[in-house]
Design a protein around this motif. Structure first.
Motif, PDB file in Angstrom:
ATOM      1  N   GLY A 119      36.843  42.108  43.333  1.00  0.00           N
ATOM      2  CA  GLY A 119      37.247  41.567  42.025  1.00  0.00           C
ATOM      3  C   GLY A 119      37.054  42.570  40.902  1.00  0.00           C
ATOM      4  O   GLY A 119      37.845  42.614  39.956  1.00  0.00           O
ATOM      5  N   ASN A 120      36.010  43.385  41.007  1.00  0.00           N
ATOM      6  CA  ASN A 120      35.803  44.412  39.979  1.00  0.00           C
ATOM      7  C   ASN A 120      37.025  45.316  39.855  1.00  0.00           C
ATOM      8  O   ASN A 120      37.360  45.779  38.776  1.00  0.00           O
ATOM      9  CB  ASN A 120      34.593  45.299  40.327  1.00  0.00           C
ATOM     10  CG  ASN A 120      33.286  44.638  39.927  1.00  0.00           C
ATOM     11  OD1 ASN A 120      33.272  43.746  39.084  1.00  0.00           O
ATOM     12  ND2 ASN A 120      32.193  45.063  40.544  1.00  0.00           N
ATOM     13  N   GLY A 121      37.661  45.559  40.998  1.00  0.00           N
ATOM     14  CA  GLY A 121      38.827  46.434  41.012  1.00  0.00           C
ATOM     15  C   GLY A 121      39.950  45.902  40.139  1.00  0.00           C
ATOM     16  O   GLY A 121      40.766  46.667  39.626  1.00  0.00           O
ATOM     17  N   TYR A 122      39.975  44.579  39.974  1.00  0.00           N
ATOM     18  CA  TYR A 122      41.052  43.930  39.216  1.00  0.00           C
ATOM     19  C   TYR A 122      40.747  43.867  37.722  1.00  0.00           C
ATOM     20  O   TYR A 122      41.595  43.508  36.920  1.00  0.00           O
ATOM     21  CB  TYR A 122      41.245  42.515  39.783  1.00  0.00           C
ATOM     22  CG  TYR A 122      42.593  41.913  39.539  1.00  0.00           C
ATOM     23  CD1 TYR A 122      43.723  42.397  40.180  1.00  0.00           C
ATOM     24  CD2 TYR A 122      42.747  40.842  38.649  1.00  0.00           C
ATOM     25  CE1 TYR A 122      44.964  41.839  39.951  1.00  0.00           C
ATOM     26  CE2 TYR A 122      43.981  40.278  38.420  1.00  0.00           C
ATOM     27  CZ  TYR A 122      45.095  40.783  39.067  1.00  0.00           C
ATOM     28  OH  TYR A 122      46.327  40.229  38.838  1.00  0.00           O
ATOM     29  N   MET A 123      39.499  44.172  37.369  1.00  0.00           N
ATOM     30  CA  MET A 123      39.058  44.068  35.972  1.00  0.00           C
ATOM     31  C   MET A 123      39.354  45.359  35.218  1.00  0.00           C
ATOM     32  O   MET A 123      39.077  46.451  35.718  1.00  0.00           O
ATOM     33  CB  MET A 123      37.541  43.785  35.910  1.00  0.00           C
ATOM     34  CG  MET A 123      37.145  42.479  36.553  1.00  0.00           C
ATOM     35  SD  MET A 123      37.882  41.075  35.653  1.00  0.00           S
ATOM     36  CE  MET A 123      38.396  40.051  37.021  1.00  0.00           C
ATOM     37  N   CYS A 124      39.838  45.203  33.982  1.00  0.00           N
ATOM     38  CA  CYS A 124      40.201  46.390  33.190  1.00  0.00           C
ATOM     39  C   CYS A 124      38.979  47.217  32.796  1.00  0.00           C
ATOM     40  O   CYS A 124      39.107  48.374  32.402  1.00  0.00           O
ATOM     41  CB  CYS A 124      40.955  45.976  31.939  1.00  0.00           C
ATOM     42  SG  CYS A 124      42.490  45.144  32.325  1.00  0.00           S
ATOM     43  N   GLU A 125      37.799  46.608  32.933  1.00  0.00           N
ATOM     44  CA  GLU A 125      36.566  47.324  32.612  1.00  0.00           C
ATOM     45  C   GLU A 125      36.388  48.540  33.532  1.00  0.00           C
ATOM     46  O   GLU A 125      35.751  49.517  33.159  1.00  0.00           O
ATOM     47  CB  GLU A 125      35.432  46.316  32.829  1.00  0.00           C
ATOM     48  CG  GLU A 125      34.080  46.752  32.412  1.00  0.00           C
ATOM     49  CD  GLU A 125      33.034  45.726  32.859  1.00  0.00           C
ATOM     50  OE1 GLU A 125      33.379  44.550  33.131  1.00  0.00           O
ATOM     51  OE2 GLU A 125      31.859  46.139  32.959  1.00  0.00           O
ATOM     52  N   PHE A 126      36.938  48.444  34.728  1.00  0.00           N
ATOM     53  CA  PHE A 126      36.820  49.548  35.709  1.00  0.00           C
ATOM     54  C   PHE A 126      38.160  50.294  35.790  1.00  0.00           C
ATOM     55  O   PHE A 126      39.202  49.718  35.511  1.00  0.00           O
ATOM     56  CB  PHE A 126      36.423  48.992  37.079  1.00  0.00           C
ATOM     57  CG  PHE A 126      35.076  48.322  37.069  1.00  0.00           C
ATOM     58  CD1 PHE A 126      33.917  49.063  37.248  1.00  0.00           C
ATOM     59  CD2 PHE A 126      34.963  46.959  36.835  1.00  0.00           C
ATOM     60  CE1 PHE A 126      32.670  48.456  37.204  1.00  0.00           C
ATOM     61  CE2 PHE A 126      33.720  46.336  36.788  1.00  0.00           C
ATOM     62  CZ  PHE A 126      32.571  47.083  36.971  1.00  0.00           C
ATOM     63  N   PRO A 127      38.113  51.563  36.208  1.00  0.00           N
ATOM     64  CA  PRO A 127      39.363  52.351  36.146  1.00  0.00           C
ATOM     65  C   PRO A 127      40.375  52.090  37.258  1.00  0.00           C
ATOM     66  O   PRO A 127      41.497  52.591  37.185  1.00  0.00           O
ATOM     67  CB  PRO A 127      38.877  53.802  36.227  1.00  0.00           C
ATOM     68  CG  PRO A 127      37.452  53.778  36.560  1.00  0.00           C
ATOM     69  CD  PRO A 127      36.963  52.383  36.570  1.00  0.00           C
ATOM     70  N   TYR A 128      39.988  51.309  38.297  1.00  0.00           N
ATOM     71  CA  TYR A 128      40.892  51.180  39.452  1.00  0.00           C
ATOM     72  C   TYR A 128      42.286  50.670  39.072  1.00  0.00           C
ATOM     73  O   TYR A 128      43.304  51.220  39.462  1.00  0.00           O
ATOM     74  CB  TYR A 128      40.299  50.231  40.507  1.00  0.00           C
ATOM     75  CG  TYR A 128      38.946  50.656  41.012  1.00  0.00           C
ATOM     76  CD1 TYR A 128      38.822  51.595  42.038  1.00  0.00           C
ATOM     77  CD2 TYR A 128      37.780  50.129  40.466  1.00  0.00           C
ATOM     78  CE1 TYR A 128      37.570  51.993  42.505  1.00  0.00           C
ATOM     79  CE2 TYR A 128      36.538  50.515  40.915  1.00  0.00           C
ATOM     80  CZ  TYR A 128      36.426  51.450  41.936  1.00  0.00           C
ATOM     81  OH  TYR A 128      35.198  51.838  42.382  1.00  0.00           O
ATOM     82  N   GLU A 129      42.301  49.545  38.323  1.00  0.00           N
ATOM     83  CA  GLU A 129      43.614  48.941  38.012  1.00  0.00           C
ATOM     84  C   GLU A 129      44.464  49.907  37.190  1.00  0.00           C
ATOM     85  O   GLU A 129      45.670  49.969  37.322  1.00  0.00           O
ATOM     86  CB  GLU A 129      43.446  47.573  37.336  1.00  0.00           C
ATOM     87  CG  GLU A 129      42.730  47.562  35.987  1.00  0.00           C
ATOM     88  CD  GLU A 129      43.621  47.890  34.806  1.00  0.00           C
ATOM     89  OE1 GLU A 129      44.808  47.563  34.861  1.00  0.00           O
ATOM     90  OE2 GLU A 129      43.119  48.492  33.835  1.00  0.00           O
ATOM     91  N   ARG A 130      43.800  50.687  36.330  1.00  0.00           N
ATOM     92  CA  ARG A 130      44.546  51.636  35.504  1.00  0.00           C
ATOM     93  C   ARG A 130      45.164  52.731  36.376  1.00  0.00           C
ATOM     94  O   ARG A 130      46.308  53.132  36.190  1.00  0.00           O
ATOM     95  CB  ARG A 130      43.637  52.235  34.429  1.00  0.00           C
ATOM     96  CG  ARG A 130      44.398  52.900  33.323  1.00  0.00           C
ATOM     97  CD  ARG A 130      43.503  53.289  32.156  1.00  0.00           C
ATOM     98  NE  ARG A 130      42.661  54.424  32.479  1.00  0.00           N
ATOM     99  CZ  ARG A 130      41.320  54.425  32.387  1.00  0.00           C
ATOM    100  NH1 ARG A 130      40.686  53.343  31.994  1.00  0.00           N
ATOM    101  NH2 ARG A 130      40.636  55.498  32.702  1.00  0.00           N
ATOM    102  N   ILE A 131      44.369  53.169  37.357  1.00  0.00           N
ATOM    103  CA  ILE A 131      44.900  54.229  38.233  1.00  0.00           C
ATOM    104  C   ILE A 131      46.068  53.684  39.067  1.00  0.00           C
ATOM    105  O   ILE A 131      47.080  54.363  39.256  1.00  0.00           O
ATOM    106  CB  ILE A 131      43.784  54.821  39.127  1.00  0.00           C
ATOM    107  CG1 ILE A 131      42.685  55.431  38.252  1.00  0.00           C
ATOM    108  CG2 ILE A 131      44.355  55.876  40.079  1.00  0.00           C
ATOM    109  CD1 ILE A 131      41.477  55.962  38.999  1.00  0.00           C
ATOM    110  N   VAL A 132      45.934  52.446  39.547  1.00  0.00           N
ATOM    111  CA  VAL A 132      47.046  51.840  40.299  1.00  0.00           C
ATOM    112  C   VAL A 132      48.293  51.799  39.414  1.00  0.00           C
ATOM    113  O   VAL A 132      49.387  52.193  39.838  1.00  0.00           O
ATOM    114  CB  VAL A 132      46.675  50.416  40.802  1.00  0.00           C
ATOM    115  CG1 VAL A 132      47.905  49.662  41.286  1.00  0.00           C
ATOM    116  CG2 VAL A 132      45.644  50.496  41.918  1.00  0.00           C
ATOM    117  N   ARG A 133      48.119  51.348  38.171  1.00  0.00           N
ATOM    118  CA  ARG A 133      49.291  51.280  37.277  1.00  0.00           C
ATOM    119  C   ARG A 133      49.840  52.679  37.004  1.00  0.00           C
ATOM    120  O   ARG A 133      51.036  52.903  36.998  1.00  0.00           O
ATOM    121  CB  ARG A 133      48.910  50.610  35.947  1.00  0.00           C
ATOM    122  CG  ARG A 133      48.720  49.110  36.052  1.00  0.00           C
ATOM    123  CD  ARG A 133      48.573  48.476  34.676  1.00  0.00           C
ATOM    124  NE  ARG A 133      47.268  48.683  34.054  1.00  0.00           N
ATOM    125  CZ  ARG A 133      47.020  49.502  33.032  1.00  0.00           C
ATOM    126  NH1 ARG A 133      48.009  50.212  32.498  1.00  0.00           N
ATOM    127  NH2 ARG A 133      45.810  49.624  32.518  1.00  0.00           N
TER     128      ARG A 133
END
Ligand SMILES: Cc1cc2nc3c(=O)[nH]c(=O)nc-3n(C[C@H](O)[C@H](O)[C@H](O)COP(=O)(O)OP(=O)(O)OC[C@H]3O[C@@H](n4cnc5c(N)ncnc54)[C@H](O)[C@@H]3O)c2cc1C
Length: 577
Positions: free
Chosen positions: A364-378
Motif C-alpha cells: 500500500g505504501n507503494g500507492y501513496m504519493c508520500e513515497f516515490p514509487y507511484e511517481r516513478i511508475v507514472r
C-alpha cells in the motif's frame, strides 16, 4: 575502423561477428575522472531533495532556481565539444550522467536529456562551423535550452506525414506549422524544427529556429500523467522567417537528420532507465528488510526474493546493452540503428517491470504519493511511447533484419533490385522469385561462426547463444517462406522475430560483459555475474523457443477476429445482466 559490421544484422544471416561485441567497451581513465566529478556534483546537489521533486511534480513545473542549479552544474554542456565551452562527453559518459540524474528525479533528467539527446544533437552532428560558433556556447551554459520539434497533431509514429511548411523566399525560408508535445517547449530558446520544403517532392528539411524569431510562440504546459515538472508544450510557428544559414544538414535530407539524432541520442534514455532501476532496487531491498509481516521481514519470502532477483538480472542486462551501444557510437561505428533501437525497447520495458514490481514490494505504501514509487511508475510509462514507440521500433528491428536477408540474394533478377531500400515498404513488392530463392542464396539456417574469444567457463551460455542464432536464422527463413510479400501486413509474426532478435542481442552483450568481468576479476570475483548470465541465458532460451514455436502454432487469426469484432461493436459485447 577495422570492422563496420552491425552485429545484429550479421546475426540474422547466422553470423556471429564477435569482434564487434568483444571486448566489452570500457571508459578510459581520464574519461572516468571527469565522469566521477560530474556525478559527484550531481549527487551532492540532488541527494535528499525528494520532497522538492514531489512538490514540483504536483505543481507541474520545474522552478527557475532548479534550472539555474542545472546550469551551474554544467548539465546543459555535456555533449558540446570543449572548443565551444562544453564538457565534450562521449556517448558512454553521457549515458552514465543521465543515469546519475534519473536516480534522483525523472523530470530533472528529462529536461537535461531532451536538451542534449535530441534538442541540440542535430547541431553537434550536422551543424556548420558557423552554426556551432553561434549557438553552441549559449547552449553549453544553458543560456539557451534546446528542444526537438518533430511531432505534430497528424504526424506521430508516421513522422514523415508532417505538415509544417517551409517556403523559400529569397535567401530565407518562411516556416508555418504547429508542433505538439515538445519537451522543454516552454523553456527552450533553440528549436530543431522539421518542416516540408516547397521543393520538388516536398522533402523534409531540418532548421534551427530560435524563440526571438518573429512568429514563434509556445502553448501552455501540458497537464501530464508523469514527468509533470518537465515542460511539454506546443511550439507554433506563424510565418517565421528563417535564414538559409539555419538549415541543418542538407535541404531535403531532414528525415535522415531526425533519424540520426534519435538513434544517436538513444543511450541517454537507456542511461536514464538504468538510473531509475538502480534507485528502485535500492528502495525495494531496504523496504523488504524493514517491513515485517507474519513475524518476518518480507525480504525472507520467496515471492519477494523472486521480484528482487529479477530486477537485478534485468538491470544488469540493461546496463550491458546500453553501454554496448554507447561503446559502438564512441568507437565510430556508423551502423548501429538496430542495436540502438533494441537498447531502447529493452531498457524501457525492463524499467517498467522493475517499477511495477518495486511498487508491489512496497504494498500500500507503494500507492501513496508520500513515497516515490507511484511517481516513478507514472514517469517511466512515457519511455515506451516517445522517441519512437516500442511497437514501431520492433517493426523496424525485424523488418531491417529481413531486408538484409533479402539483400543477400546475389542472383535475384533485376525486377527486385532496390525494393529493399525501405525496410518497411519494400516487402510489398517482393517477388515470388525472391521469396523462393531466399534460403538457398543466403545459406541461412546454420550458424557460420561460433564464439572463439569467450572464457571457456562460459561455453554453456555461449552454446545457448549459438543455438539461438540458428533459431533466429531459421525463424527469419520460416517467416519469409510462410508470408512472402505479405510479411509487411503480418505484424504478429514480425513482432515475434523482433523479440527473438532483442533477446539474442542482449544476451550477446551480457556474455561480453561477464567475459570482461572474468578477465578483470577472475572467475571467483565474477561469480555473481555468472549467476546473472545463467539466469538471463535460460530466460532468453525459453523465450526464443516459445517465439519460434509460435510461428506455426499460434492464435493470431482468432485474436485478429476478436479484435475486429470489438472494433466493429466499439467495445466488449458480453454482459451477464
Ligand atoms: C511527454 C511527451 C513528450 C514528448 N516529447 C517530444 C519531443 O520532445 N519532440 C517530439 O517531436 N515529440 C515528442 N513527443 C511525441 C512522441 O514522440 C509521440 O507521442 C510518439 O512518437 C508517438 O506518436 P503518437 O503519440 O502520435 O502515437 P501514434 O503514432 O498515433 O500511435 C498510437 C499507437 O499506434 C501504434 N502504431 C502506430 N503506427 C503503427 C503501425 N504502423 N503498426 C503498428 N502499430 C502502430 C503506436 O505504436 C501506438 O501504440 C512527446 C510525447 C509525450 C507524451
Amino acid at each position: 575502423m577495422e570492422n563496420q559490421t552491425s552485429f545484429v544484422r550479421s546475426l540474422c544471416m547466422g553470423d556471429i561477428e564477435e569482434n564487434v561485441i568483444i571486448p566489452y567497451p570500457k571508459l578510459k581513465d581520464e574519461e572516468k575522472e571527469i565522469l566521477r566529478s560530474v556525478i559527484d556534483s550531481v549527487d551532492a546537489t540532488l541527494k535528499g531533495r525528494d520532497a522538492e521533486f514531489r512538490k514540483w511534480d504536483r505543481e507541474g513545473e520545474l522552478p527557475e532556481s532548479m534550472l539555474e542549479e542545472m546550469r551551474q552544474l554544467g548539465l546543459f554542456s555535456l555533449i558540446i565539444p570543449e572548443e565551444h565551452g562544453g564538457i565534450g562527453m562521449n556517448s558512454t559518459s553521457y549515458s552514465r550522467t543521465l543515469q546519475a540524474l534519473a536516480k534522483h528525479d525523472g523530470s530533472v533528467a528529462i529536461t537535461a536529456g531532451a536538451h542534449s539527446s535530441i534538442g541540440m544533437r542535430g547541431l553537434v552532428l550536422f551543424g556548420t562551423p558557423e552554426q556551432k560558433a553561434k549557438y553552441a556556447p549559449k547552449l553549453a551554459t544553458g543560456e539557451m535550452i534546446a528542444a526537438f520539434c518533430l511531432t505534430e497533431p497528424g504526424a506521430g509514429s508516421d513522422a514523415a506525414a508532417l505538415r509544417t511548411k517551409a517556403v523559400k523566399d529569397g535567401d530565407d525560408w518562411i516556416i508555418t506549422g504547429s508542433k505538439l508535445w515538445i519537451t522543454n517547449g516552454g523553456i527552450a530558446d533553440f528549436f530543431t524544427v522539421f518542416a516540408k520544403t516547397d521543393t520538388e517532392g516536398g522533402q523534409i528539411t531540418a532548421f534551427i529556429v530560435t524563440r526571438d524569431m518573429k512568429g514563434v510562440s509556445t502553448g501552455p504546459h501540458e497537464d501530464k500523467m508523469g514527468l509533470r515538472a518537465s515542460s511539454t508544450t506546443t511550439v507554433d510557428m506563424d510565418q517565421v522567417r528563417v535564414p538559409a544559414a539555419n538549415v541543418l544538414g542538407d535541404v531535403g535530407k531532414g528525415f535522415k537528420v531526425a533519424m540520426k539524432i534519435l538513434n544517436s541520442g538513444r543511450t541517454g534514455l537507456g542511461g536514464g532507465s538504468i538510473g531509475s532501476m538502480k534507485s528502485l532496487i535500492e528502495m525495494s531491498t531496504k523496504q523488504a528488510k524493514q517491513r515485517t509481516q507474519f513475524d518476518k521481514p518480507i525480504a525472507e519470502f520467496g515471492l519477494i526474493k523472486q521480484k528482487i532477483g529479477h530486477m537485478v538480472v534485468e538491470c544488469y542486462a540493461t546496463e550491458a546493452v546500453v553501454n554496448m551501444v554507447a561503446g559502438l557510437v564512441d568507437q565510430g561505428y556508423e551502423d548501429y540503428a538496430v542495436e540502438a533501437a533494441i537498447s531502447k525497447v529493452f531498457a524501457t520495458e525492463c524499467l517498467w517491470r522493475t517499477a511495477d514490481e518495486a511498487l508491489q514490494v512496497a504494498g500500500g505504501n507503494g500507492y501513496m504519493c508520500e513515497f516515490p514509487y507511484e511517481r516513478i511508475v507514472r514517469n517511466c510509462r512515457i519511455n515506451r511511447i516517445f522517441e519512437g514507440t516500442n511497437d514501431i521500433l520492433r517493426l523496424f528491428i525485424a523488418l531491417t533484419a529481413m531486408n538484409d536477408v533479402g539483400k543477400q540474394l546475389k542472383d535475384v533478377s533485376k525486377s527486385v533490385e532496390g525494393i529493399f531500400s525501405d525496410p518497411i515498404k519494400g516487402f510489398g513488392v517482393m517477388s515470388e522469385y525472391a521469396k523462393k530463392r531466399l534460403t538457398s542464396a543466403t545459406g541461412i539456417g546454420g550458424a557460420k561462426k561460433k564464439f572463439t574469444k569467450l572464457n571457456p567457463a562460459l561455453k554453456d551460455q555461449a552454446a545457448i547463444f549459438e543455438e539461438a542464432t540458428r533459431d533466429l536464422a531459421a525463424a527469419a527463413d520460416r517467416i519469409l517462406r510462410k508470408h512472402g510479400k505479405d510479411i509487411i501486413n503480418k505484424q504478429f509474426a514480425t513482432k515475434r522475430l523482433a523479440d527473438i532478435i532483442i533477446d539474442l542481442y542482449v544476451l550477446g552483450c551480457v556474455l561480453s560483459r561477464v567475459n570482461t568481468s572474468i578477465e578483470d576479476n577472475g572467475l571467483e570475483g565474477a561469480a555473481k555475474e555468472i549467476e546473472i548470465l545463467n539466469v538471463f541465458a535460460g530466460q532468453t532460451r525459453r523465450r526464443i523457443k516459445g517465439n519460434f514455436g509460435k510461428i506455426d502454432d499460434n492464435d493470431d487469426d482468432l485474436i485478429t477476429s476478436l479484435a475486429d469484432h470489438a472494433l466493429e461493436h466499439e467495445g466488449f459485447k458480453w454482459d451477464n445482466l
